[in-house]
Design an enzyme around this catalytic site. Structure first.
Site, short mmCIF file in Angstrom:
data_model
loop_
_atom_site.label_atom_id
_atom_site.label_comp_id
_atom_site.label_asym_id
_atom_site.label_seq_id
_atom_site.Cartn_x
_atom_site.Cartn_y
_atom_site.Cartn_z
N CYS A 2 39.91 22.85 52.20
CA CYS A 2 39.54 22.51 52.86
C CYS A 2 39.81 23.34 53.70
O CYS A 2 40.69 24.30 53.50
CB CYS A 2 39.76 21.22 53.79
SG CYS A 2 39.41 19.69 52.70
N ARG A 28 35.73 27.69 52.80
CA ARG A 28 36.31 26.74 51.71
C ARG A 28 36.07 25.04 51.94
O ARG A 28 36.48 24.11 51.43
CB ARG A 28 38.33 26.77 52.63
CG ARG A 28 38.42 27.59 53.06
CD ARG A 28 39.63 27.57 53.91
NE ARG A 28 40.93 27.31 53.13
CZ ARG A 28 41.83 27.55 52.19
NH1 ARG A 28 42.09 28.92 51.90
NH2 ARG A 28 42.68 27.33 52.13
N TRP A 75 35.08 20.18 52.08
CA TRP A 75 35.24 20.27 51.02
C TRP A 75 35.31 18.88 50.44
O TRP A 75 36.71 18.36 50.00
CB TRP A 75 35.20 21.13 49.78
CG TRP A 75 34.90 20.80 49.30
CD1 TRP A 75 33.16 21.81 48.71
CD2 TRP A 75 35.04 20.84 47.62
NE1 TRP A 75 33.14 21.60 47.32
CE2 TRP A 75 34.35 20.64 46.53
CE3 TRP A 75 36.46 20.32 46.83
CZ2 TRP A 75 34.40 20.42 45.11
CZ3 TRP A 75 36.44 20.03 45.83
CH2 TRP A 75 35.68 20.52 44.67
N ASN A 101 44.52 19.39 53.76
CA ASN A 101 43.84 20.32 53.12
C ASN A 101 44.65 20.12 51.72
O ASN A 101 45.87 19.77 51.54
CB ASN A 101 43.82 21.59 53.10
CG ASN A 101 43.39 22.38 52.06
OD1 ASN A 101 42.68 22.43 51.25
ND2 ASN A 101 43.47 23.24 51.58
N GLY A 102 43.76 19.44 50.98
CA GLY A 102 44.86 19.47 48.86
C GLY A 102 44.54 17.49 48.66
O GLY A 102 43.48 17.15 49.71
N GLU A 483 27.68 34.41 32.83
CA GLU A 483 27.52 34.08 34.45
C GLU A 483 26.16 34.35 34.55
O GLU A 483 25.90 33.12 35.95
CB GLU A 483 27.38 35.77 34.19
CG GLU A 483 27.99 36.24 36.12
CD GLU A 483 28.76 35.59 36.52
OE1 GLU A 483 29.01 34.53 36.61
OE2 GLU A 483 28.55 35.65 38.18
N LYS A 487 25.23 31.53 37.30
CA LYS A 487 24.77 32.05 38.73
C LYS A 487 22.77 30.60 38.88
O LYS A 487 22.89 30.10 40.05
CB LYS A 487 23.58 33.52 38.72
CG LYS A 487 24.19 34.46 39.31
CD LYS A 487 25.10 34.47 40.45
CE LYS A 487 26.50 33.35 40.20
NZ LYS A 487 28.07 33.84 40.36
N GLU A 490 24.12 27.18 39.61
CA GLU A 490 25.11 26.70 40.72
C GLU A 490 24.08 27.09 42.55
O GLU A 490 23.95 25.76 43.24
CB GLU A 490 26.00 27.96 41.00
CG GLU A 490 26.27 28.77 41.45
CD GLU A 490 27.64 29.65 41.94
OE1 GLU A 490 28.37 29.43 42.63
OE2 GLU A 490 27.15 31.12 41.81
N HIS A 506 23.49 27.24 15.37
CA HIS A 506 24.31 25.91 15.05
C HIS A 506 24.43 25.17 16.07
O HIS A 506 25.50 23.84 16.26
CB HIS A 506 25.59 26.36 15.99
CG HIS A 506 25.81 27.62 14.15
ND1 HIS A 506 26.04 27.78 12.92
CD2 HIS A 506 26.04 28.88 14.50
CE1 HIS A 506 26.32 28.35 12.34
NE2 HIS A 506 26.29 30.03 13.77
N LYS A 605 33.29 27.67 48.77
CA LYS A 605 32.90 29.67 48.68
C LYS A 605 34.94 30.41 47.73
O LYS A 605 34.88 30.33 46.94
CB LYS A 605 33.52 30.75 49.67
CG LYS A 605 32.90 31.77 49.00
CD LYS A 605 32.79 32.69 48.86
CE LYS A 605 32.52 34.04 48.49
NZ LYS A 605 31.39 34.74 46.61
O1 M6R Z 1 37.76 33.91 44.09
P1 M6R Z 1 37.39 33.81 42.87
O2 M6R Z 1 37.50 34.19 42.33
O3 M6R Z 1 39.37 33.15 42.29
O4 M6R Z 1 36.71 31.75 42.77
C1 M6R Z 1 36.34 32.05 40.80
C2 M6R Z 1 35.28 30.82 41.70
O5 M6R Z 1 35.85 29.60 41.82
C3 M6R Z 1 33.59 31.52 41.65
O6 M6R Z 1 33.84 32.89 41.21
C4 M6R Z 1 33.26 30.47 41.92
O7 M6R Z 1 33.13 29.99 39.89
C5 M6R Z 1 31.51 30.86 42.22
N1 M6R Z 1 30.71 29.92 43.32
C6 M6R Z 1 30.56 31.45 41.04
O8 M6R Z 1 29.72 32.16 41.26
#
Ligand code: M6R
Length: 610
Positions: A2, A28, A75, A101-102, A483, A487, A490, A506, A605
């Site tokens: 958070c 956050r 969050w 936060n935590g 990746e 994308k 998410e 497999h 983020k």
């Molecule tokens: O800030 P960071 O690169 O350490 O973040 C790692 C992941 O949380 C981040 O890449 C996450 O998977 C993204 N939402 C992917 O788009």
């Protein structure tokens, strides 16, 4: 995970400091937001599910002016995101309010004690247990400092907290174990936040609380204590961070803006680092000999950053001829990892604040590794604790889905690899210079890919209603498949898997039918012919096959339902180019499905909890 912003000072400034700060911390978490103030000897909270602007509007309408406030953007970890579970949380007897936060790991034991003392609970959060426990300890100790100190000593887990007390608008406490907190002071205005960005507008002099530290702010001064209330030395450090307010311009979303910015962000990553066709990396210069002589490279990261590490693994093993291990930070930190003196550990993180990556870094450092950060956010926790490192210089990435940071991570890792391979004499000067020339051409090639935006939008229209998708790649394009799938899932909530193309037979091939779009990355590579066989295998099972192909291999089109033709580059560098159409595909599918691409559900983020 958070965001916290707290303020004590000029009451005319309170609302601005808290809400402008919270907007900067929405990366956050953003499922709910709240502010708590003391007004007429009462703690008043304004908190709702939803974004900062909603709470800000309602707080301003209340016309309350308070010299002390705690703010939070959440969050959810314990308890669903709703109005009641939002922070601040007030204690049972209404004496304290807290933002947290935590995660408090021993909250069940503490709750049991509190229930026996007659406490009742209204939220599903561990934070309510925490604030009630503090209230109980203060009441038992009959002394606020001693009570807080005792309570903190009993907590297990990670926390960054700020606490206010109903009966005293002069006093505010903050404590840290694990979750970061920054503190700044300008005259009689005091600021606390989860990172320095909400503070630097007012002062660039910051104290970052260490683990096990308690900050006490009183009428006109402050002190930093340990949890046993011993004073600890503290020193303000000047932070070299500029607040970059990022405007959307003509774009509808930060994600699209950041995808489109990639030619520029990649140029920024290279800027000043390529001179006379040679790579200069001042950030890691001190360790260039260690890089040449190392017997082992370890790469740690999470999510997209982990995928960047996987691409680097192919390149570094090929050209440095040393074993490279790519680790999920969250697994690495708990599995008694073996680090030998002299091992190079690259830590990859866009935000520089990811909790698992940060802790894995600490562990690797303790064990004697040489920690090199590949980080975007200047002055972030990971940038500060690594031995050396290079910033991505990709500019602020606001969209939750990482796009431009990924391609800059690849660029930087490839540059480090190329330079080290040359210094190790594993590649000739001719090959080295050829690599550099090709890296320099990547941004303009990405411009060409971006021109395919409308074509990719049309392809997205054909698949956005599907519930699943499979991404296939081989070699250094296998991480591109991972990746691409990340994308899509998410931001569009379409279930997607990335697979090494050969692994498909497999198991996953059982899933293939006309409802399963398959995205195959099939640009020039050593496994090109095998990739074509895999495409034919899925095609003959009626999958809709979308191929990312390059100009040298246009004939693959015959086996594809849709093709995305990208410019050719060296086999080693194809992942940077091939990722772009997959970002656009995910973006358009999400938009067609009506999703908020910048703030997808359940995500944040920066993941600052375990
Ligand atoms: O800030 P960071 O690169 O350490 O973040 C790692 C992941 O949380 C981040 O890449 C996450 O998977 C993204 N939402 C992917 O788009």
């Amino acid at each position: 995970m958070c965001g916290i912003v707290a303020f004590k000072g000029n009451k005319e400034k309170t609302s601005e400091v808290i809400f402008e700060g919270l907007k900067l911390l929405e990366y956050r978490g953003y499922d709910s937001c709240g502010i708590g103030v003391i007004d007429n000897n009462e703690i008043k909270s304004f908190k709702w599910k939803g974004r900062v602007r909603k709470t800000e509007k309602r707080f301003i309408e209340s016309k309350i002016k308070s010299p002390i406030a705690i703010g939070h953007t959440r969050w959810a970890t314990h308890g669903e995101p709703n109005d009641v579970n939002s922070h601040p949380i007030t204690s049972y007897n209404k004496k304290f309010a807290i933002v947290h936060n935590g995660i408090i790991e021993n909250y069940r034991e503490l709750k049991k004690i509190l229930l026996e003392k007659g406490y009742e609970f209204y939220t599903e959060t561990d934070t309510e247990v925490l604030v009630n426990f503090i209230e109980l300890c203060v009441s038992n100790a009959k002394n606020i400092d001693k009570g807080i100190s005792y309570a903190l000593s009993k907590l297990e887990g990670a926390f960054g907290i700020v606490l206010i007390q109903r009966s005293n608008t002069d006093i505010m406490y903050a404590a840290r174990k694990g979750s970061p907190l920054a503190f700044g002071r300008k005259g009689e205005n005091f600021f606390i936040a989860s990172d320095a960005t909400p503070i630097i507008e007012y002062t660039k002099k910051i104290i970052y609380l260490d683990n096990g530290q308690l900050l006490k702010i009183d009428k006109t001064n402050f002190e930093v204590l340990d949890f046993e209330l011993n004073k600890v030395p503290n020193k303000f450090q000047e932070v070299d961070v500029e607040l970059q307010k990022v405007e959307l311009g003509d774009f509808d979303s930060y994600m699209l803006k950041e995808i489109m910015e990639q030619p520029e962000s990649l140029n920024q990553t290279m800027l000043g680092r390529i001179k006379n066709n040679k790579i200069t990396l001042g950030g890691i210069h001190k360790y260039s000999k260690d890089l040449i002589n190392t017997k082992r490279v370890i790469i740690i990261g999470c999510g997209t950053s982990w995928h960047a590490g996987l691409v680097a693994e192919y390149f570094l093993e090929k050209y440095l001829r040393v074993p490279v291990e790519v680790e999920y930070a969250s697994e690495f930190r708990y599995r008694f990892p073996i680090i030998n003196k002299g091992d190079i550990v690259f830590v990859i993180s866009q935000s520089g604040e990811t909790a698992d990556t940060l802790e894995a870094t600490r562990i690797a450092k303790k064990k004697g590794g040489i920690l090199l950060g590949i980080v975007n956010t200047v002055g972030s926790s990971i940038a500060r604790i690594t031995d050396e490192g290079c910033y991505l210089h990709a500019g602020p990435e606001i969209g939750v889905a990482s796009t431009k940071a990924f391609t800059s991570q690849l660029m930087l890792l490839l540059m480090i690899g190329a330079k080290t391979a040359y210094l190790k004499k594993n590649i000739s000067i001719k090959k080295y210079e050829k690599m550099i020339s090709e890296l320099k051409r990547i941004p303009s090639k990405i411009e060409e890919v971006l021109e395919l935006n409308n074509d990719i939008k049309k392809i997205s229209k054909k698949i956005y209603k599907k519930n699943h998708a499979l991404f296939l790649g081989r070699g250094n394009n296998f991480p591109v498949a991972l990746e691409g799938a990340l994308k899509l899932k998410e931001i569009s909530y379409i279930h997607a898997e990335g697979y090494p193309a050969a692994e498909m037979k497999h198991g996953p091939i059982a899933l293939i039918d006309s409802e399963m779009p398959v995205v195959a990355i099939c640009t020039k590579s050593d496994e090109y012919d095998k990739m074509i066989s895999n495409i034919r295998e899925v095609g003959s099972r009626n999958a809709i096959v979308i191929g990312v192909i390059d100009k040298e291999n246009e004939h693959v089109k015959d086996y594809l339902d849709f093709s995305i033709l990208v410019p050719s580059t060296s086999k080693d560098f194809t992942p940077i180019i091939n990722q772009i159409p997959l970002q656009l595909l995910a973006y358009h599918c999400a938009i067609f499905r009506g999703c908020d691409v910048d703030k997808p559900r359940n995500l944040a983020k920066s993941v600052t909890v375990e």
